[in-house]
Design a protein around this motif. Sequence first.
Motif, PDB file in Angstrom:
ATOM      1  N   VAL A 189      40.492  48.620  34.615  1.00 43.13           N
ATOM      2  CA  VAL A 189      40.500  49.070  33.124  1.00 43.13           C
ATOM      3  C   VAL A 189      40.844  48.378  32.325  1.00 43.13           C
ATOM      4  O   VAL A 189      40.290  48.510  30.654  1.00 43.13           O
ATOM      5  N   LEU A 190      40.703  46.676  32.486  1.00 42.95           N
ATOM      6  CA  LEU A 190      40.698  45.892  31.609  1.00 42.95           C
ATOM      7  C   LEU A 190      39.194  45.452  30.657  1.00 42.95           C
ATOM      8  O   LEU A 190      39.681  45.309  29.474  1.00 42.95           O
ATOM      9  N   ALA A 191      38.510  45.406  32.102  1.00 38.82           N
ATOM     10  CA  ALA A 191      37.379  44.902  31.816  1.00 38.82           C
ATOM     11  C   ALA A 191      36.994  45.886  30.664  1.00 38.82           C
ATOM     12  O   ALA A 191      35.809  46.206  29.699  1.00 38.82           O
ATOM     13  N   ILE A 192      36.580  47.552  30.877  1.00 40.68           N
ATOM     14  CA  ILE A 192      36.439  48.104  29.530  1.00 40.68           C
ATOM     15  C   ILE A 192      37.828  48.748  29.059  1.00 40.68           C
ATOM     16  O   ILE A 192      36.525  48.328  27.448  1.00 40.68           O
ATOM     17  N   SER A 193      38.141  48.117  28.530  1.00 41.50           N
ATOM     18  CA  SER A 193      39.747  48.060  27.366  1.00 41.50           C
ATOM     19  C   SER A 193      39.081  46.591  26.810  1.00 41.50           C
ATOM     20  O   SER A 193      38.374  47.029  25.353  1.00 41.50           O
ATOM     21  N   PHE A 194      38.082  45.661  26.942  1.00 46.06           N
ATOM     22  CA  PHE A 194      38.204  44.716  26.633  1.00 46.06           C
ATOM     23  C   PHE A 194      36.382  44.410  26.118  1.00 46.06           C
ATOM     24  O   PHE A 194      36.264  43.281  25.794  1.00 46.06           O
ATOM     25  N   LYS A 195      35.774  44.953  26.637  1.00 48.81           N
ATOM     26  CA  LYS A 195      34.311  45.348  26.605  1.00 48.81           C
ATOM     27  C   LYS A 195      33.586  44.510  27.397  1.00 48.81           C
ATOM     28  O   LYS A 195      33.018  42.878  26.608  1.00 48.81           O
ATOM     29  N   THR A 196      34.223  43.517  28.417  1.00 46.57           N
ATOM     30  CA  THR A 196      33.615  42.418  29.278  1.00 46.57           C
ATOM     31  C   THR A 196      33.996  43.510  30.799  1.00 46.57           C
ATOM     32  O   THR A 196      33.438  44.253  30.734  1.00 46.57           O
ATOM     33  N   ASP A 197      33.359  41.556  32.147  1.00 45.17           N
ATOM     34  CA  ASP A 197      33.669  42.181  33.401  1.00 45.17           C
ATOM     35  C   ASP A 197      34.457  41.914  33.909  1.00 45.17           C
ATOM     36  O   ASP A 197      35.458  40.778  33.607  1.00 45.17           O
ATOM     37  N   VAL A 198      35.027  42.745  34.624  1.00 44.85           N
ATOM     38  CA  VAL A 198      35.496  42.122  35.578  1.00 44.85           C
ATOM     39  C   VAL A 198      35.751  40.281  36.395  1.00 44.85           C
ATOM     40  O   VAL A 198      36.721  40.445  36.434  1.00 44.85           O
ATOM     41  N   ASP A 199      34.551  40.452  36.815  1.00 41.67           N
ATOM     42  CA  ASP A 199      34.444  38.584  36.845  1.00 41.67           C
ATOM     43  C   ASP A 199      35.331  38.163  35.634  1.00 41.67           C
ATOM     44  O   ASP A 199      35.933  36.940  35.776  1.00 41.67           O
ATOM     45  N   THR A 200      35.116  38.333  34.653  1.00 43.95           N
ATOM     46  CA  THR A 200      36.146  37.652  33.414  1.00 43.95           C
ATOM     47  C   THR A 200      37.310  37.886  33.510  1.00 43.95           C
ATOM     48  O   THR A 200      38.451  36.922  32.967  1.00 43.95           O
ATOM     49  N   ILE A 201      37.657  39.082  33.581  1.00 45.05           N
ATOM     50  CA  ILE A 201      39.258  39.526  33.796  1.00 45.05           C
ATOM     51  C   ILE A 201      40.112  38.540  34.315  1.00 45.05           C
ATOM     52  O   ILE A 201      41.295  38.299  34.649  1.00 45.05           O
ATOM     53  N   GLN A 202      38.999  38.336  35.696  1.00 44.62           N
ATOM     54  CA  GLN A 202      39.457  37.566  36.785  1.00 44.62           C
ATOM     55  C   GLN A 202      40.464  36.798  36.897  1.00 44.62           C
ATOM     56  O   GLN A 202      40.925  35.931  36.898  1.00 44.62           O
ATOM     57  N   LYS A 203      39.269  35.976  35.891  1.00 42.58           N
ATOM     58  CA  LYS A 203      38.851  34.488  35.672  1.00 42.58           C
ATOM     59  C   LYS A 203      40.662  34.255  34.857  1.00 42.58           C
ATOM     60  O   LYS A 203      41.343  33.619  34.664  1.00 42.58           O
ATOM     61  N   LEU A 204      40.849  34.778  33.983  1.00 42.23           N
ATOM     62  CA  LEU A 204      41.899  35.059  32.999  1.00 42.23           C
ATOM     63  C   LEU A 204      43.144  35.464  34.024  1.00 42.23           C
ATOM     64  O   LEU A 204      44.391  34.590  33.712  1.00 42.23           O
ATOM     65  N   LYS A 205      43.549  36.439  34.268  1.00 41.53           N
ATOM     66  CA  LYS A 205      43.982  36.691  35.428  1.00 41.53           C
ATOM     67  C   LYS A 205      44.676  35.306  36.399  1.00 41.53           C
ATOM     68  O   LYS A 205      45.201  34.818  36.382  1.00 41.53           O
ATOM     69  N   ALA A 206      43.513  34.399  37.200  1.00 44.42           N
ATOM     70  CA  ALA A 206      44.110  33.148  37.077  1.00 44.42           C
ATOM     71  C   ALA A 206      44.211  32.635  36.494  1.00 44.42           C
ATOM     72  O   ALA A 206      45.412  30.899  37.582  1.00 44.42           O
ATOM     73  N   GLY A 207      44.394  32.373  35.532  1.00 38.92           N
ATOM     74  CA  GLY A 207      44.633  30.838  34.597  1.00 38.92           C
ATOM     75  C   GLY A 207      45.954  30.997  34.220  1.00 38.92           C
ATOM     76  O   GLY A 207      46.645  30.529  33.693  1.00 38.92           O
ATOM     77  N   LEU A 208      46.571  32.859  34.636  1.00 40.90           N
ATOM     78  CA  LEU A 208      48.114  32.851  34.279  1.00 40.90           C
ATOM     79  C   LEU A 208      48.848  32.840  35.644  1.00 40.90           C
ATOM     80  O   LEU A 208      49.956  33.163  35.472  1.00 40.90           O
ATOM     81  N   ALA A 209      48.283  33.083  36.852  1.00 42.23           N
ATOM     82  CA  ALA A 209      48.797  32.620  38.156  1.00 42.23           C
ATOM     83  C   ALA A 209      49.360  31.202  38.358  1.00 42.23           C
ATOM     84  O   ALA A 209      49.533  30.120  37.497  1.00 42.23           O
ATOM     85  N   PRO A 210      50.893  31.764  38.529  1.00 40.34           N
ATOM     86  CA  PRO A 210      51.927  30.189  38.610  1.00 40.34           C
ATOM     87  C   PRO A 210      50.920  29.344  39.909  1.00 40.34           C
ATOM     88  O   PRO A 210      50.486  29.307  40.797  1.00 40.34           O
ATOM     89  N   PRO A 211      51.058  28.295  39.302  1.00 43.49           N
ATOM     90  CA  PRO A 211      50.695  27.224  41.238  1.00 43.49           C
ATOM     91  C   PRO A 211      51.074  27.607  41.938  1.00 43.49           C
ATOM     92  O   PRO A 211      52.386  27.561  41.945  1.00 43.49           O
ATOM     93  N   LYS A 212      50.176  26.931  43.316  1.00 41.60           N
ATOM     94  CA  LYS A 212      50.859  27.351  44.705  1.00 41.60           C
ATOM     95  C   LYS A 212      51.864  26.053  44.641  1.00 41.60           C
ATOM     96  O   LYS A 212      51.572  25.027  44.665  1.00 41.60           O
ATOM     97  N   ALA A 213      52.840  26.635  45.342  1.00 43.62           N
ATOM     98  CA  ALA A 213      53.566  25.593  46.055  1.00 43.62           C
ATOM     99  C   ALA A 213      52.555  23.924  47.143  1.00 43.62           C
ATOM    100  O   ALA A 213      51.835  24.643  47.464  1.00 43.62           O
TER     101      ALA A 213
END
Length: 213
Positions: A189-213
């Motif tokens: 859904v995000l990839a279609i909405s932002f006219k990009t690919d799933v790989d780019t969306i996953q990279k954006l999500k990884a950048g917002l993920a909390p650091p691992k303990a």
Amino acid sequence: MASKAYSHIVLSVLLILSCFGFLEMTMAGDPDILTDFVLPINTSQGVDGSFFTFTGLESLMGADPPTTFKATKVSMAEFPALNGQSVGYAVLQFPPMTANPPHTHPRSAELLLLTDGSLEVGFVDTANKLYTQSLQVGDIFVFPKGLMHFQYNSDPQNSAVAVSAFGSANAGTVSLPNTLFASGLDDNVLAISFKTDVDTIQKLKAGLAPPKA
């Protein structure tokens, strides 16, 4: 010294005047109450002046500045005496080159007073028009209720501090980066909405993920 003391006095007067003006404009932000104030459900007896006193900002006085953007809220959650009073506050601290990312407050406008440093601020209206302004100490800027807005300290050396007043004891904050990329929305859904690919969306999500303990 006299000049510095005078500037603090002016800022205090501005803050007080802005608060009263803001209350006049936003008194209907929260439901009206039928009593002078609202006590917590688990209160079995009367309260004294301490119930109407918030000390959570004392820790900011004289403390070292934060290394990342920090918002210290004074809402009903932190200060139960605000329940039914249609007011709230936040102290916003911006180290050099930091931002309060795009977000909205669904239940209130925001009246920001810059008390230290400088800020670039702006909001986007429902016609998708961007309004921006460079603020200096003593300036006040209003972000209309529910509209997406941001604040950015573009100074590479100096920090900035602002105090925001709200016409609600529970203004709410909807962070656009977190809502879009850290809420579990489907990658396709995000990839279609932002006219990009799933790989780019996953990279954006990884950048917002909390650091691992």
